[in-house]
Design an enzyme around this catalytic site. Structure first.
Site, mmCIF file in Angstrom:
data_model
loop_
_atom_site.group_PDB
_atom_site.id
_atom_site.type_symbol
_atom_site.label_atom_id
_atom_site.label_comp_id
_atom_site.label_asym_id
_atom_site.label_seq_id
_atom_site.Cartn_x
_atom_site.Cartn_y
_atom_site.Cartn_z
ATOM 1 N N ALA A 187 0.844 -1.204 0.000
ATOM 2 C CA ALA A 187 0.000 0.000 0.000
ATOM 3 C C ALA A 187 0.876 1.249 0.000
ATOM 4 O O ALA A 187 0.602 2.220 -0.722
ATOM 5 C CB ALA A 187 -0.937 0.001 1.202
ATOM 6 N N ASP A 188 1.926 1.245 0.786
ATOM 7 C CA ASP A 188 2.888 2.350 0.764
ATOM 8 C C ASP A 188 3.555 2.488 -0.601
ATOM 9 O O ASP A 188 3.655 3.585 -1.159
ATOM 10 C CB ASP A 188 3.973 2.116 1.815
ATOM 11 C CG ASP A 188 3.594 2.623 3.197
ATOM 12 O OD1 ASP A 188 2.784 3.561 3.284
ATOM 13 O OD2 ASP A 188 4.099 2.078 4.189
#
Length: 415
Positions: A187-188
């Protein structure tokens, strides 16, 4: 090892300056990508501690004597080609420094909680009023709007909230079943990459119109977008896909199988490839069977077909399968540990590891950028910086004099 391109080679983002007020991973991944492409990235860090990930070890970089330095591998992996300025934003003088720098750059990237930068007069509204051509990219967990805007956002939580863990992991009815996060903070990383694309688009608009803008990036938004075909499956069918372990939701056979002496990946993408696999397996009748002849029918009859394939593949060594499948151009592969992946002949040929000099070690080895540009190649100019390594240099470039710099250091404004 990857060879450095000639120093005279141009870079796509030469002349672009970036003020990086981000930390941890999503923001630094974005700014490292911009830096690899030639942008001059100024990394703003807290005196004394710096980016949180500087302390996220072990492992740490080791010096010439094999002793741990203070530089965590985590930090090193996301901060090359940047220069570090350690400045205390809680002090008015520190705020003034950053405001001046904001007027000398093209892009500002930050991942402060919603509203935090307003305390320092560094919020987007204030900066754009003074510098209308500035591109500001804000990266948060949930964006600037909505009921969760003020929540802190972490990759792990977003993987869960954004649906990824509902489709990652072994099936609930099998041993080890249950939700799993992805082994890398995707997600990062995805948010960092989307932010990079958005910044490049905003720069093109700025160059055409002179108008800057604010980019509102959220890990949660990105994770929803990265559901990709599985999100589309749900919207089209109304049925939520579940965890499939190493199998594919929409393609059969497309999963891990166990050969006589180890595991392999079989990734059949179309009916022609399935027929080739059946020939190699000595079972051409499977390709002619109406239950298995098309992918749609193979998906419907997955529970019947997969055990047959498991029995067949278990009869022969992995190397035999891989050689035969590769010769027939049926997608397949081994399952490598990270060390094996980086030592793979293809990784070696593609220069997937780069060596850089570092102030605390003879050689720093990093995974190289995957971007291969023929005319404007990636260059590896700066090792990930020590905390405040370039403070004096950057402040002089910004127009501050020696006395100001000396006084600020004595007062703890900079380090």
């Amino acid at each position: 090892m990857q060879q450095k391109p000639p120093t005279q080679a141009p870079q796509a983002l030469s002349g672009v300056r970036v003020l990086d007020l981000s930390r941890v991973l999503a923001g630094p991944w974005c700014t490292q990508t911009l830096a690899d492409l030639g942008a001059d990235v100024i990394k703003i860090e807290r005196p004394g501690t710096g980016d949180d990930t500087r302390a996220w070890g072990p492992p740490y970089l080791q010096d010439a004597d094999g002793r741990d330095t203070t530089e965590a591998a985590y930090f090193l992996g996301a901060n090359r080609n940047k220069r570090s300025l350690a400045v205390d934003l809680s002090k008015p003088e520190g705020q003034a420094i950053v405001r001046r720098l904001a007027g000398q750059v093209d892009v500002l990237v930050e991942n402060f909680k919603v509203g935090d930068l307003a305390r320092y007069g560094l919020d987007a509204q204030s900066l754009l009023a003074e510098h209308p051509g500035l591109v500001i990219c804000s990266i948060t967990g949930f964006g600037q709007t909505g009921p969760y805007a003020e929540r802190a956002g972490y990759d792990y939580a977003v993987q869960g909230m954004g649906g990824l863990m509902s489709v990652t992991g072994e099936r609930d009815d099998l041993p080890g079943g249950g939700p799993q996060k992805v082994g890398v903070a995707v997600a990062d990383l995805f948010t960092g990459m989307y932010a990079t694309v958005a910044i490049l688009a905003a720069l093109r608009h700025r160059d055409a119109t002179g108008q800057g803008q604010v980019i509102d990036m959220a890990l949660f938004d990105t994770q929803l977008a990265m559901l990709a075909n599985l999100g589309s499956n749900y919207l089209c069918s109304g049925k939520a896909p579940g965890r499939m372990g190493n199998a594919h939701q929409n393609i059969v056979p497309y999963q891990v199988f166990e050969a006589r002496d180890g595991h392999l990946i079989l990734a059949v993408g179309n009916d022609r490839q399935f027929a080739k696999f059946c020939d190699i397996a000595g079972r051409p009748d499977w390709a002619a069977d109406p239950r298995f002849a098309t992918n749609a029918e193979r998906v419907r009859h997955r529970a019947t077909l997969v055990p047959l394939l498991e029995d067949a593949i278990r009869q022969r060594p992995r190397a035999d399968w891989l050689a035969a499948l590769e010769a027939a151009k049926v997608p397949c592969g081994s399952i490598n540990a990270i060390g094996e992946a980086l030592a793979d002949p293809q990784a070696q040929a593609r220069g997937s590891v780069v060596d850089m000099p570092h102030p605390l070690a003879p050689v720093l080895r990093l995974i190289a950028s995957p971007m291969k540009l023929s005319a404007t190649p990636v260059r590896y100019l700066h090792a990930p910086p020590l905390l405040g390594q370039h403070s004096d240099e950057l402040l002089r470039e910004a127009g501050f004099d020696v006395k100001e710099i000396t006084d600020w250091r004595a007062a703890g404004v900079i380090a």
